[in-house]
Design a protein around this motif. Structure first.
Motif, PDB file in Angstrom:
ATOM      1  N   PRO A   1      40.962  38.669  43.105  1.00 15.22           N
ATOM      2  CA  PRO A   1      40.155  38.878  44.191  1.00 15.22           C
ATOM      3  C   PRO A   1      38.909  38.279  44.194  1.00 15.22           C
ATOM      4  O   PRO A   1      38.088  38.327  45.174  1.00 15.22           O
ATOM      5  CB  PRO A   1      40.371  40.521  44.459  1.00 15.22           C
ATOM      6  CG  PRO A   1      40.535  41.092  43.191  1.00 15.22           C
ATOM      7  CD  PRO A   1      41.279  39.877  42.349  1.00 15.22           C
ATOM      8  N   CYS A   2      38.156  38.172  43.051  1.00  9.67           N
ATOM      9  CA  CYS A   2      36.856  37.720  43.010  1.00  9.67           C
ATOM     10  C   CYS A   2      36.769  37.100  41.741  1.00  9.67           C
ATOM     11  O   CYS A   2      37.731  37.029  40.837  1.00  9.67           O
ATOM     12  CB  CYS A   2      35.741  38.923  42.994  1.00  9.67           C
ATOM     13  SG  CYS A   2      36.069  39.821  41.561  1.00  9.67           S
ATOM     14  N   PRO A   3      35.470  36.151  41.020  1.00 12.92           N
ATOM     15  CA  PRO A   3      35.485  35.708  39.879  1.00 12.92           C
ATOM     16  C   PRO A   3      35.831  36.331  38.738  1.00 12.92           C
ATOM     17  O   PRO A   3      36.547  36.029  37.777  1.00 12.92           O
ATOM     18  CB  PRO A   3      34.119  35.047  39.824  1.00 12.92           C
ATOM     19  CG  PRO A   3      33.683  34.833  41.309  1.00 12.92           C
ATOM     20  CD  PRO A   3      34.350  35.992  42.018  1.00 12.92           C
ATOM     21  N   CYS A   4      35.479  37.550  38.699  1.00 11.28           N
ATOM     22  CA  CYS A   4      35.428  38.375  37.493  1.00 11.28           C
ATOM     23  C   CYS A   4      36.944  39.099  37.369  1.00 11.28           C
ATOM     24  O   CYS A   4      37.550  39.431  36.643  1.00 11.28           O
ATOM     25  CB  CYS A   4      34.541  39.637  37.396  1.00 11.28           C
ATOM     26  SG  CYS A   4      34.815  40.935  38.180  1.00 11.28           S
ATOM     27  N   GLY A   5      37.581  39.196  38.773  1.00 13.37           N
ATOM     28  CA  GLY A   5      38.623  39.481  39.102  1.00 13.37           C
ATOM     29  C   GLY A   5      39.233  40.938  39.225  1.00 13.37           C
ATOM     30  O   GLY A   5      40.347  41.777  39.608  1.00 13.37           O
TER      31      GLY A   5
ATOM     32  N   ARG B   1      34.383  48.239  38.046  1.00 13.20           N
ATOM     33  CA  ARG B   1      33.880  47.365  36.938  1.00 13.20           C
ATOM     34  C   ARG B   1      33.429  45.982  37.751  1.00 13.20           C
ATOM     35  O   ARG B   1      32.938  45.229  37.025  1.00 13.20           O
ATOM     36  CB  ARG B   1      34.927  47.434  35.689  1.00 13.20           C
ATOM     37  CG  ARG B   1      36.088  46.649  36.249  1.00 13.20           C
ATOM     38  CD  ARG B   1      37.010  46.807  35.167  1.00 13.20           C
ATOM     39  NE  ARG B   1      37.105  45.949  34.025  1.00 13.20           N
ATOM     40  CZ  ARG B   1      38.001  45.712  33.139  1.00 13.20           C
ATOM     41  NH1 ARG B   1      38.955  46.460  32.961  1.00 13.20           N
ATOM     42  NH2 ARG B   1      37.993  44.684  32.428  1.00 13.20           N
ATOM     43  N   CYS B   2      33.786  45.497  39.002  1.00 11.54           N
ATOM     44  CA  CYS B   2      33.387  44.345  39.660  1.00 11.54           C
ATOM     45  C   CYS B   2      31.745  44.364  39.817  1.00 11.54           C
ATOM     46  O   CYS B   2      31.414  45.014  40.619  1.00 11.54           O
ATOM     47  CB  CYS B   2      34.031  43.909  40.622  1.00 11.54           C
ATOM     48  SG  CYS B   2      33.609  42.739  41.628  1.00 11.54           S
ATOM     49  N   LEU B   3      31.298  43.352  39.289  1.00  8.05           N
ATOM     50  CA  LEU B   3      29.783  43.256  39.755  1.00  8.05           C
ATOM     51  C   LEU B   3      29.527  42.119  40.361  1.00  8.05           C
ATOM     52  O   LEU B   3      28.369  41.512  40.706  1.00  8.05           O
ATOM     53  CB  LEU B   3      28.850  43.175  38.323  1.00  8.05           C
ATOM     54  CG  LEU B   3      29.156  44.711  37.592  1.00  8.05           C
ATOM     55  CD1 LEU B   3      28.375  44.465  36.278  1.00  8.05           C
ATOM     56  CD2 LEU B   3      28.594  45.883  38.447  1.00  8.05           C
TER      57      LEU B   3
HETATM   58 ZN   LIG Z   1      34.128  40.453  40.472  1.00  8.62          ZN
END
Ligand SMILES: [Zn+2]
Length: 499
Positions: free
Chosen positions: A341-345, A353-355
């Motif tokens: 869903p985003c670069p960090c996942g 935990r997504c920043l």
């Molecule tokens: Zn993220």
């Protein structure tokens, strides 16, 4: 005159080898082959003829491969060229040659070596009424074509002995296909939504995009789609095998009935993905014909490579042009794509935990072009599976066999109605077959407005709703079917939300 065939994409146009001997200084000329191929072929043929204890004519030899303008890769014509020389010099009887088509590379000691693309040649030859003589290692593949006699030989000498009536050649028989053993849905714990979306995808032939954090089971699910599809028909299986045959990766005749599953890595080049080279060879999308193409980490793929996917996603074929030559390969694959869903996942994960910032997430998702997303009917979220669902004593999921039975029934409805799967209905066929009642029309109109659905997306929603109704065995699309179909437009909702 000796019959053989060239290789152009998955087609195998006929080639005639004509040999003329004349006076003058001893020399061998081959017309109709590229320069480098001529040199190599000439050396192999000469050595093989001498090794088989025949004479190599000390005359001017002109070999014509007609028609001249066909692209020809050299080595498959070694055997027909050698036989043409032996017949022209009266060392074997020319009268029986026209009954056969010949293929095979010759080793310097006269041994016959397998060549690529034998299955397409055998399929074409079966329409010509001629018999086939091929290298022993190509026998099983050639026999898959059916409807023609296939003889195999280990060497030039064996072929000559058989043509002179001294010793018959071995015949090749069609291999009984091994039962395919694809991974089973019973191994998937939890993930009720994803299981359902996979069933809908399988039933209607719809492309699918899964978004979820690492370890949520996207790959696990993708590998199981093939097992939900009905067995390939004989003609589908032959098309798949013909592509494998010309790919240079080789074809395993024992597994020729299995639908392909291809999962190239995102570092693969555009050529590896869609095909190319000289002579043109099929890419991953064609190797996945009548099967599943899994593209993991979709935003990491080269944008150009993904753009090239658009055309085959619509048409089911890809045309490869190179140096003035073009070849068409079938590419009617079912796409399963996956992304974080985003670069960090971890965007959207309850752990927080997504920043990644909003803008970072937006840019990441924007790497996939709208027109590509537009062509994917089903967009779903794959959340992480909760710990209780992963316990070893958690109930196993429904098996692939049981789901496939529903998929097959739903496909019967589609074939009876339109002669094709819902995913490939044209716009006018969609209007004809995916009629909505008043309530459904109102719902769709509201959704088009709220989600800002493109016309293309709207038709996709209608086709998915049709598939859901077919799975339920319902002749009419009901509001519940349409609502479920709309729930698979995750990206439209997101984009509308951001606007
Ligand atoms: Zn993220």
């Amino acid at each position: 005159m000796v019959h053989s065939r060239a290789r152009v994409g998955v087609a195998a146009p006929p080639v005639c080898v004509e040999v003329h001997l004349s006076g003058g200084l001893p020399a061998t000329h081959i017309v109709g082959l590229p320069e480098a191929a001529v040199r190599e072929s000439r050396d192999r043929v000469r050595a093989a003829i001498l090794c088989a204890n025949f004479d190599y004519p000390a005359r001017r030899i002109t070999i014509n491969l007609a028609p001249a303008d066909l692209p020809k890769d050299g080595s498959r014509f070694d055997l027909p060229i050698a036989l043409g020389i032996l017949a022209a010099s009266g060392q074997i009887d020319a009268a029986v040659l026209p009954e056969y088509e010949f293929f095979g590379e010759l080793g310097l000691a006269g041994e016959l070596r397998a060549v690529d693309g034998i299955l397409p040649a055998a399929l074409a030859a079966s329409n010509s009424g001629r018999k086939l003589i091929v290298p022993a290692d190509n026998g099983a593949e050639a026999a898959l074509a059916g409807g023609l006699q296939v003889f195999t030989a280990e060497s030039l000498l064996e072929v000559c002995a058989a043509l002179c009536g001294n010793r018959p050649l071995a015949t090749a028989e069609k291999v009984i296909s091994e039962r395919s053993m694809s991974p089973d849905m019973a191994d998937v714990r939890g993930q009720a939504n994803a299981r359902r979306a996979l069933e809908v995808a399988a039933a209607g032939g719809h492309h699918l995009l899964m978004t979820g954090p690492p370890g949520s089971g996207k790959t696990l699910l993708a590998t199981r789609l093939v097992g939900l599809l009905p067995d390939a028909s004989e003609s589908e299986a032959l098309q798949v095998a013909a592509i494998a045959s010309v790919s240079g990766h080789g074809l395993n005749p024992a597994q020729w009935r299995q639908r392909p599953y291809r999962s190239p890595h995102h570092t693969a080049s555009a050529v590896a993905l869609v095909g190319g080279g000289s002579p043109p060879r099929p890419g991953e999308i064609s190797l996945a014909h009548h099967g599943v193409l899994f593209l993991d980490e979709l935003p990491e793929w080269n944008r150009h490579a993904l753009e090239v996917l658009r055309e085959p996603l619509e048409s089911g074929v890809v045309t490869i042009s190179r140096a003035g030559r073009s070849a068409e390969f079938p590419a009617a694959f079912q796409l399963v794509a996956a992304m974080n869903p985003c670069p960090c996942g971890w965007a959207g994960d309850p752990s927080g935990r997504c920043l990644c910032g909003r803008e970072t997430v937006r840019r990441y998702r924007a790497r996939i072009s709208g027109p590509l997303l537009d062509r994917i009917d089903l967009h779903i979220d794959i959340p992480r599976v909760s710990a209780p669902e992963l316990r070893s004593d958690a109930p196993a999921g429904e098996s692939s066999d049981s789901i496939r039975a529903r998929v097959e029934r739903a496909r019967l409805h589609q074939h009876a109605r339109a002669g094709k799967l819902n995913a490939v209905l044209s716009q006018s066929e969609t209007l004809r077959d995916c009629r909505l009642d008043i309530e459904g029309q109102n719902l769709l109109e509201r959704a088009v407005e709220c989600l800002q659905l493109s016309a293309r997306s709207m038709y996709r929603v209608m086709r998915v709703a049709r598939t859901i109704a077919d799975l339920a065995g319902e002749p009419n699309i009901r509001t519940m079917h349409l609502s479920e179909a709309l729930s698979y437009r995750r990206f439209d909702r997101q984009q509308a939300g951001e606007a």
